[in-house]
Design a protein around this motif. Structure first.
Motif, PDB file in Angstrom:
ATOM      1  N   LEU A 104      10.435 -13.969  -3.875  1.00  0.00           N
ATOM      2  CA  LEU A 104      10.964 -12.591  -4.297  1.00  0.00           C
ATOM      3  C   LEU A 104      11.829 -12.770  -5.785  1.00  0.00           C
ATOM      4  CD1 LEU A 104      11.219  -9.612  -3.805  1.00  0.00           C
ATOM      5  CD2 LEU A 104      13.092 -10.029  -2.316  1.00  0.00           C
ATOM      6  N   LYS A 105      12.593 -13.478  -5.633  1.00  0.00           N
ATOM      7  CA  LYS A 105      13.604 -13.813  -6.766  1.00  0.00           C
ATOM      8  C   LYS A 105      12.703 -14.180  -8.067  1.00  0.00           C
ATOM      9  CE  LYS A 105      16.906 -17.202  -8.270  1.00  0.00           C
ATOM     10  NZ  LYS A 105      16.102 -17.860  -9.183  1.00  0.00           N
ATOM     11  N   ASN A 106      11.777 -15.203  -7.720  1.00  0.00           N
ATOM     12  CA  ASN A 106      10.944 -15.546  -8.900  1.00  0.00           C
ATOM     13  C   ASN A 106      10.072 -14.543  -9.429  1.00  0.00           C
ATOM     14  OD1 ASN A 106      11.976 -18.072  -8.937  1.00  0.00           O
ATOM     15  ND2 ASN A 106      10.290 -18.998  -7.920  1.00  0.00           N
ATOM     16  N   LEU A 107       9.417 -13.523  -8.546  1.00  0.00           N
ATOM     17  CA  LEU A 107       8.660 -12.565  -8.993  1.00  0.00           C
ATOM     18  C   LEU A 107       9.295 -11.587  -9.589  1.00  0.00           C
ATOM     19  CD1 LEU A 107       6.155 -11.909  -6.013  1.00  0.00           C
ATOM     20  CD2 LEU A 107       5.744 -13.539  -8.011  1.00  0.00           C
ATOM     21  N   LYS A 108      10.819 -11.323  -9.251  1.00  0.00           N
ATOM     22  CA  LYS A 108      11.491 -10.341  -9.905  1.00  0.00           C
ATOM     23  C   LYS A 108      11.718 -10.773 -11.489  1.00  0.00           C
ATOM     24  CE  LYS A 108      14.272  -8.246  -6.332  1.00  0.00           C
ATOM     25  NZ  LYS A 108      15.421  -8.297  -5.584  1.00  0.00           N
ATOM     26  N   ARG A 163       3.928  -6.523  -4.892  1.00  0.00           N
ATOM     27  CA  ARG A 163       4.064  -7.807  -3.932  1.00  0.00           C
ATOM     28  C   ARG A 163       5.722  -7.780  -3.819  1.00  0.00           C
ATOM     29  NH1 ARG A 163       1.397 -11.772  -1.521  1.00  0.00           N
ATOM     30  NH2 ARG A 163      -0.505 -10.211  -1.370  1.00  0.00           N
ATOM     31  N   ILE A 164       6.405  -7.513  -4.754  1.00  0.00           N
ATOM     32  CA  ILE A 164       7.861  -7.205  -4.717  1.00  0.00           C
ATOM     33  C   ILE A 164       8.555  -6.426  -3.643  1.00  0.00           C
ATOM     34  CG2 ILE A 164       9.709  -6.735  -5.972  1.00  0.00           C
ATOM     35  CD1 ILE A 164       9.017  -8.051  -8.428  1.00  0.00           C
ATOM     36  N   GLU A 166       6.474  -5.442  -1.017  1.00  0.00           N
ATOM     37  CA  GLU A 166       5.988  -5.876   0.282  1.00  0.00           C
ATOM     38  C   GLU A 166       7.036  -6.989   0.656  1.00  0.00           C
ATOM     39  OE1 GLU A 166       1.262  -5.009  -0.292  1.00  0.00           O
ATOM     40  OE2 GLU A 166       2.103  -7.206  -0.627  1.00  0.00           O
ATOM     41  N   LEU A 167       7.344  -7.872  -0.298  1.00  0.00           N
ATOM     42  CA  LEU A 167       8.264  -8.944   0.229  1.00  0.00           C
ATOM     43  C   LEU A 167       9.578  -8.545   0.676  1.00  0.00           C
ATOM     44  CD1 LEU A 167       7.434 -11.622  -2.550  1.00  0.00           C
ATOM     45  CD2 LEU A 167       7.423 -12.050  -0.126  1.00  0.00           C
ATOM     46  N   LYS A 168      10.250  -7.394   0.010  1.00  0.00           N
ATOM     47  CA  LYS A 168      11.493  -6.698   0.299  1.00  0.00           C
ATOM     48  C   LYS A 168      11.335  -6.290   1.707  1.00  0.00           C
ATOM     49  CE  LYS A 168      13.135  -5.266  -4.085  1.00  0.00           C
ATOM     50  NZ  LYS A 168      13.116  -3.839  -4.919  1.00  0.00           N
ATOM     51  N   GLU A 169      10.419  -5.555   1.835  1.00  0.00           N
ATOM     52  CA  GLU A 169      10.038  -4.996   3.417  1.00  0.00           C
ATOM     53  C   GLU A 169      10.011  -6.009   4.372  1.00  0.00           C
ATOM     54  OE1 GLU A 169       6.570  -2.343   5.430  1.00  0.00           O
ATOM     55  OE2 GLU A 169       6.876  -1.999   3.614  1.00  0.00           O
ATOM     56  N   LYS A 170       9.265  -7.096   4.178  1.00  0.00           N
ATOM     57  CA  LYS A 170       9.129  -8.085   5.154  1.00  0.00           C
ATOM     58  C   LYS A 170      10.225  -8.883   5.475  1.00  0.00           C
ATOM     59  CE  LYS A 170       4.614  -8.149   6.266  1.00  0.00           C
ATOM     60  NZ  LYS A 170       4.142  -7.691   7.587  1.00  0.00           N
ATOM     61  N   ILE A 171      11.101  -9.346   4.240  1.00  0.00           N
ATOM     62  CA  ILE A 171      12.338 -10.053   4.489  1.00  0.00           C
ATOM     63  C   ILE A 171      13.285  -9.191   5.421  1.00  0.00           C
ATOM     64  CG2 ILE A 171      14.427 -10.724   3.094  1.00  0.00           C
ATOM     65  CD1 ILE A 171      12.219 -11.595   1.054  1.00  0.00           C
ATOM     66  N   GLU A 172      13.560  -7.839   5.018  1.00  0.00           N
ATOM     67  CA  GLU A 172      14.189  -6.774   5.433  1.00  0.00           C
ATOM     68  C   GLU A 172      14.116  -6.905   6.901  1.00  0.00           C
ATOM     69  OE1 GLU A 172      17.222  -3.910   5.819  1.00  0.00           O
ATOM     70  OE2 GLU A 172      16.836  -5.306   4.367  1.00  0.00           O
ATOM     71  N   LYS A 173      12.788  -6.902   7.382  1.00  0.00           N
ATOM     72  CA  LYS A 173      12.269  -6.758   8.931  1.00  0.00           C
ATOM     73  C   LYS A 173      12.818  -7.941   9.493  1.00  0.00           C
ATOM     74  CE  LYS A 173       8.896  -3.320   9.203  1.00  0.00           C
ATOM     75  NZ  LYS A 173       7.365  -3.060   9.003  1.00  0.00           N
ATOM     76  N   GLN A 174      12.468  -9.133   8.877  1.00  0.00           N
ATOM     77  CA  GLN A 174      12.573 -10.095   9.715  1.00  0.00           C
ATOM     78  C   GLN A 174      14.252 -10.673   9.964  1.00  0.00           C
ATOM     79  OE1 GLN A 174      10.276 -13.520   8.288  1.00  0.00           O
ATOM     80  NE2 GLN A 174      11.117 -15.077   9.883  1.00  0.00           N
ATOM     81  N   SER A 175      14.981 -10.275   8.946  1.00  0.00           N
ATOM     82  CA  SER A 175      16.364 -10.390   8.849  1.00  0.00           C
ATOM     83  C   SER A 175      17.094  -9.499  10.131  1.00  0.00           C
ATOM     84  CB  SER A 175      16.877 -10.290   7.639  1.00  0.00           C
ATOM     85  OG  SER A 175      16.936  -9.055   7.158  1.00  0.00           O
ATOM     86  N   HIS A 176      16.624  -8.784  10.644  1.00  0.00           N
ATOM     87  CA  HIS A 176      17.016  -7.898  11.610  1.00  0.00           C
ATOM     88  C   HIS A 176      16.910  -8.599  13.110  1.00  0.00           C
ATOM     89  CE1 HIS A 176      18.841  -5.005   9.124  1.00  0.00           C
ATOM     90  NE2 HIS A 176      17.823  -4.601   8.733  1.00  0.00           N
TER      91      HIS A 176
ATOM     92  N   LEU B  71       3.417 -14.495   1.661  1.00  0.00           N
ATOM     93  CA  LEU B  71       3.521 -15.603   0.919  1.00  0.00           C
ATOM     94  C   LEU B  71       1.991 -16.021   0.438  1.00  0.00           C
ATOM     95  CD1 LEU B  71       5.684 -17.842   3.064  1.00  0.00           C
ATOM     96  CD2 LEU B  71       6.092 -17.146   0.678  1.00  0.00           C
ATOM     97  N   ILE B  72       0.871 -15.461   0.979  1.00  0.00           N
ATOM     98  CA  ILE B  72      -0.534 -15.493   0.682  1.00  0.00           C
ATOM     99  C   ILE B  72      -1.196 -14.625  -0.095  1.00  0.00           C
ATOM    100  CG2 ILE B  72      -2.760 -15.894   1.500  1.00  0.00           C
ATOM    101  CD1 ILE B  72      -0.773 -18.319   2.750  1.00  0.00           C
ATOM    102  N   ALA B  73      -1.796 -15.073  -1.125  1.00  0.00           N
ATOM    103  CA  ALA B  73      -2.444 -14.137  -1.967  1.00  0.00           C
ATOM    104  C   ALA B  73      -4.083 -14.786  -2.129  1.00  0.00           C
ATOM    105  CB  ALA B  73      -2.079 -14.115  -3.466  1.00  0.00           C
ATOM    106  N   GLY B  74      -5.080 -13.824  -2.100  1.00  0.00           N
ATOM    107  CA  GLY B  74      -6.426 -14.845  -1.986  1.00  0.00           C
ATOM    108  C   GLY B  74      -6.297 -15.469  -0.551  1.00  0.00           C
ATOM    109  N   GLN B  75      -6.512 -16.949  -0.785  1.00  0.00           N
ATOM    110  CA  GLN B  75      -6.379 -17.594   0.440  1.00  0.00           C
ATOM    111  C   GLN B  75      -5.298 -18.646  -0.071  1.00  0.00           C
ATOM    112  OE1 GLN B  75      -8.631 -17.633   3.171  1.00  0.00           O
ATOM    113  NE2 GLN B  75      -9.142 -15.578   2.320  1.00  0.00           N
TER     114      GLN B  75
END
Lengths: 176, 102
Positions: A104-108, A163-164, A166-176, B71-75
């Motif tokens: 997430l940090k790298n994509l930002k 993707r940023i 989606e990642l934020k959402e997944k990270i948030e969900k998993q950290s709870h 963590l996945i894009a494509g395969q």
């Protein structure tokens, strides 16, 4: 074998992660160690019929990434040290959560760079350069000297934003 | 109990909640509570639906949306998940390539 370990190995992302960090043969090593619960590197190598050094490399990579641990014991007669290994696949969620945070940090960072620059790309596939670097190279590819062409990055920006989120959402969900 | 409910949803892929507790012979409130927990864990999703004149939840197994799928894009797994190099994401070619698969 714990139920958690079995479940984790069914997760295709966990399997991909193990293969990427430790190589194709790692899955066989992990399956064998899971079956035996604890084993020495020699025992695993013998049973999966892989080179001992390769098995050691795989186990060490798993250890470095938090997915295995070992205990050391010294034979009183010979002085030889034995490493007995155990999987810690229960850490997989935590490990992958950390990797998602890193991604997430790298994509930002990448989104900011893509948004604030105009790009020129090599038609031979040697990547793209921001305007300043492209002009310093007289709009020639530094690798093959081909003329650079303007690169439209709107699609990249959209993909990064998507993707940023989606990642934020997944990270948030998993950290709870 | 949770495992049993999740396995049933997995098996059916889509199931109505009132069908689920009947088939598993469970208390409806207990079943609802567990399905809500599964939803919070992102393992299932549910939405209101009508079936045979009753209002209930339609539950779908969220198998493809596992917690690490981002963590996945494509395969491919994201290079940042497995990279040991010094990091300059702005100029990282493997990361560029991976982003193109999104």
């Amino acid at each position: 074998m714990s139920e958690t370990d079995t479940d984790k190995l069914q997760d295709s992302v966990v399997r991909k992660f193990i293969k990427e960090i430790s190589g194709e043969e790692a899955i066989e090593v992990v399956k064998k160690l899971r079956e035996k619960e604890t084993a020495t590197d020699e025992e695993i190598a013998e049973e999966v019929e892989f080179d001992l050094n390769n098995v050691r490399k795989i186990l060490y990579k798993l250890y470095e990434n938090g997915l295995a641990e070992y205990t050391r014991s010294r034979n009183q007669d010979t002085g030889w040290i034995t490493y007995t290994w155990r999987l810690t696949l229960e850490n997989a969620d935590k490990v992958l959560q950390n990797r998602k945070e890193e991604l997430l940090k790298n994509l930002k960072d990448k989104l900011e760079f893509e948004t604030n620059n105009v790009f020129y790309a090599c038609p031979e596939g040697h990547g793209k350069l921001p305007f300043k670097e492209a002009s310093e190279n007289n709009f020639k590819c530094p690798k093959c000297d081909s003329g650079l062409i303007h690169y439209e990055n709107e699609e990249t920006i959209e993909k990064l934003k998507e993707r940023i989120e989606e990642l934020k959402e997944k990270i948030e969900k998993q950290s709870h | 109990m949770k495992e049993k409910i999740l396995n049933k949803i997995k098996e059916k892929e889509t199931v109505f909640q009132n069908q689920l507790w009947k088939e598993l012979d469970l208390d409806s409130r207990k079943c609802s509570k567990i399905v809500r927990e599964l939803e919070e864990q992102d393992l299932v999703k549910r939405e209101w639906a009508n079936t045979n004149g009753s209002r209930t939840y339609k539950i779908e197994y969220n198998g493809n949306k596992d917690p690490h799928s981002t963590l996945i894009a494509g395969q491919e797994i994201a290079p940042c998940a497995v990279c040991e190099e010094e990091c300059t994401p702005e100029y990282c070619r493997p990361l560029d390539k991976w982003v193109s698969f999104i």
